[in-house]
Scaffold this active site. Structure first.
Site, PDB file in Angstrom:
ATOM      1  N   ALA A 208      23.676  24.044  50.403  1.00 37.94           N
ATOM      2  CA  ALA A 208      23.409  23.197  49.234  1.00 37.94           C
ATOM      3  C   ALA A 208      22.070  22.498  49.408  1.00 37.94           C
ATOM      4  O   ALA A 208      21.353  22.746  50.383  1.00 37.94           O
ATOM      5  CB  ALA A 208      24.519  22.175  49.061  1.00 37.94           C
ATOM      6  N   ASN A 209      21.703  21.647  48.457  1.00 44.22           N
ATOM      7  CA  ASN A 209      20.495  20.825  48.592  1.00 44.22           C
ATOM      8  C   ASN A 209      20.793  19.426  48.073  1.00 44.22           C
ATOM      9  O   ASN A 209      21.897  19.149  47.621  1.00 44.22           O
ATOM     10  CB  ASN A 209      19.311  21.484  47.865  1.00 44.22           C
ATOM     11  N   ARG A 210      19.795  18.565  48.131  1.00 51.22           N
ATOM     12  CA  ARG A 210      20.029  17.140  47.873  1.00 51.22           C
ATOM     13  C   ARG A 210      19.961  16.736  46.410  1.00 51.22           C
ATOM     14  O   ARG A 210      19.991  15.547  46.103  1.00 51.22           O
ATOM     15  CB  ARG A 210      19.003  16.304  48.641  1.00 51.22           C
ATOM     16  N   SER A 211      19.841  17.685  45.503  1.00 54.09           N
ATOM     17  CA  SER A 211      19.737  17.314  44.092  1.00 54.09           C
ATOM     18  C   SER A 211      20.994  16.560  43.629  1.00 54.09           C
ATOM     19  O   SER A 211      22.112  16.959  43.931  1.00 54.09           O
ATOM     20  CB  SER A 211      19.553  18.575  43.245  1.00 54.09           C
ATOM     21  N   ALA A 274      18.244  22.320  40.637  1.00 53.87           N
ATOM     22  CA  ALA A 274      17.645  22.726  41.911  1.00 53.87           C
ATOM     23  C   ALA A 274      18.469  23.911  42.414  1.00 53.87           C
ATOM     24  O   ALA A 274      19.391  23.754  43.220  1.00 53.87           O
ATOM     25  CB  ALA A 274      17.684  21.574  42.897  1.00 53.87           C
TER      26      ALA A 274
END
Ligand code: C5P
Length: 396
Positions: A208-211, A274
């Site tokens: 995942a990412n921090r969006s 994102a």
């Protein structure tokens, strides 16, 4: 401002009914007329006297009241307002709405009205999560009922979870976006992607990412406030669906692409998500086991579809396609190149080297065919409003 607007405010039974008083005050301060309707459950939590004093109008409680029927009549009461607001909306009242019951004044008005309806649900988390409530909400949304909240948080029963009534300010904002101002995007359909994607490694792990989805969700809300029909395709976020948008919840990039293509045709697409560039080359069917003494398993990656580029080259390409560029260096040159490469019309570029991801403010550059505009550092909601206004301009 809501001057000249008339709101029928239905207050049903919930501990949170006290918030209806603060909401009434906000509405009146903004110039709206509030006609309160109190259910018998609602009257257990707020008194008709308090509601009547703050609304400055008679409270209606009884379907069989001879006075109300003689003076105004429940059918006229249902047709009078610009908007019907149910706050708080209890699980019971929502169920009655979904099934078309009309066994008291509030439910009769809700069945008889031809006005837009906004509900602000409030209930215990388990009631909100119950399949019966889920089905009722899906039915109401499909019929065009607008929904604000509920929020995740502390509950009266010393429990915590989703089901808490939105704050009066949030309900007010939802009312304002449904009623106030010009609607230059009325009749337009805009697709918005928001949030991160989750790319599964095995049944329990993902990339995942921090969006946070805050910017994309704010854009969806701002477009809806200008009258657009908005399809918001959202990855996993903890934000509530903005009022007045159709939200489609997805996990992975491939699901997001499928949902976007299913939402076409659209007049514009704003790709604020994102999206993960890569997914795992294969998803393990079972949880990968850690074997003592063995090296960790290799993570082979595969390229995800590029949703922005796909929509830009689509046979049913929206007239306006907008991408985002989150960069940590060379922000503008990279964005200019990205606009060309992806085939989109505009790029909203931002420097994410600070606390932009998950933060409340954003400093962006708008890259179009005409050049680059540097916008000041603004709250994400204001970036969203300005961008929505530009979209309206471009589609006019
Ligand atoms: O290539 P990059 O990820 O920097 O591009 C960002 C823009 O492209 C954003 O608008 C994002 O929503 C979109 N994008 C996409 N699908 C991908 C990757 C990015 O739609 N797989």
């Amino acid at each position: 401002m809501l001057s000249e607007k008339r709101i029928l405010l239905i207050v049903s039974g919930s501990v949170a009914a006290f918030k209806a008083l603060a909401l009434t005050r906000l509405l009146r301060k903004a110039g709206a007329r509030v006609t309160p309707v109190l259910t018998s459950g609602g009257a257990r939590f707020v008194t008709p006297h308090a509601l009547q004093a703050i609304a400055g109008e008679a409270v209606h409680q009884d379907l069989w009241s001879l006075t109300t029927e003689a003076e105004i009549g429940h059918i006229r009461l249902a047709r009078l307002p610009d908007l019907v607001v149910v706050a708080p909306a209890s699980a019971d009242l929502l169920a009655k709405m979904a099934h078309g019951l009309a066994d008291d004044l509030a439910t009769t008005l809700l069945l008889a009205t031809d006005r837009p309806v906004l509900v602000a649900p409030a209930m215990n988390w388990a009631m909100w999560a119950h399949p019966a409530t889920r089905a009722n909400m899906a039915l109401l949304r499909a019929r065009g009922v607008h929904v604000v909240g509920p929020e995740d948080g502390a509950m009266a029963e010393a429990e915590s979870g989703p089901g808490r009534l939105s704050e009066p300010e949030q309900i007010f904002a939802a009312i304002e976006s449904l009623l106030a101002g010009p609607r230059p995007l009325a009749g337009r359909h805009v697709l918005v992607t928001s949030g991160p994607t989750h790319e599964p490694i095995d049944p329990v792990r993902y990339i995942a990412n921090r969006s946070s989805g805050r910017q994309g969700h704010a854009i969806a809300a701002a477009l809806a406030a200008l009258g657009a029909r908005v399809t918001l395709v959202s990855g996993p976020v903890t934000l509530p669906d903005p009022p007045g948008v159709t939200a489609v919840h997805v996990e992975s990039a491939r699901e997001m692409l499928a949902a976007c293509e299913a939402a076409l045709p659209a007049d514009a697409a704003i790709c604020a998500a994102a999206v993960a560039d890569w997914r795992t080359a294969s998803e393990a069917g079972q949880k990968l086991k850690k074997v003592p003494g063995e090296a960790p398993p290799p993570l082979a990656l595969a390229l995800n579809p590029d949703i922005l580029a796909t929509l830009s080259a689509h046979a049913a390409r929206p007239r306006l396609v907008v991408g985002f560029a989150a960069e940590t260096e060379n922000v503008v040159p990279n964005a200019v190149a990205k606009r060309q490469r992806k085939g989109c019309d505009w790029i909203v570029a931002n420097d994410v080297s600070g606390d932009v991801m998950g933060g409340s403010e954003n400093a962006v550059h708008l890259v179009t065919a005409a050049g680059v505009e540097d916008w000041p550092r603004l709250p994400k909601e204001e970036v969203a409003r300005r961008l929505a206004a530009r979209v309206a301009e471009a589609l006019s």
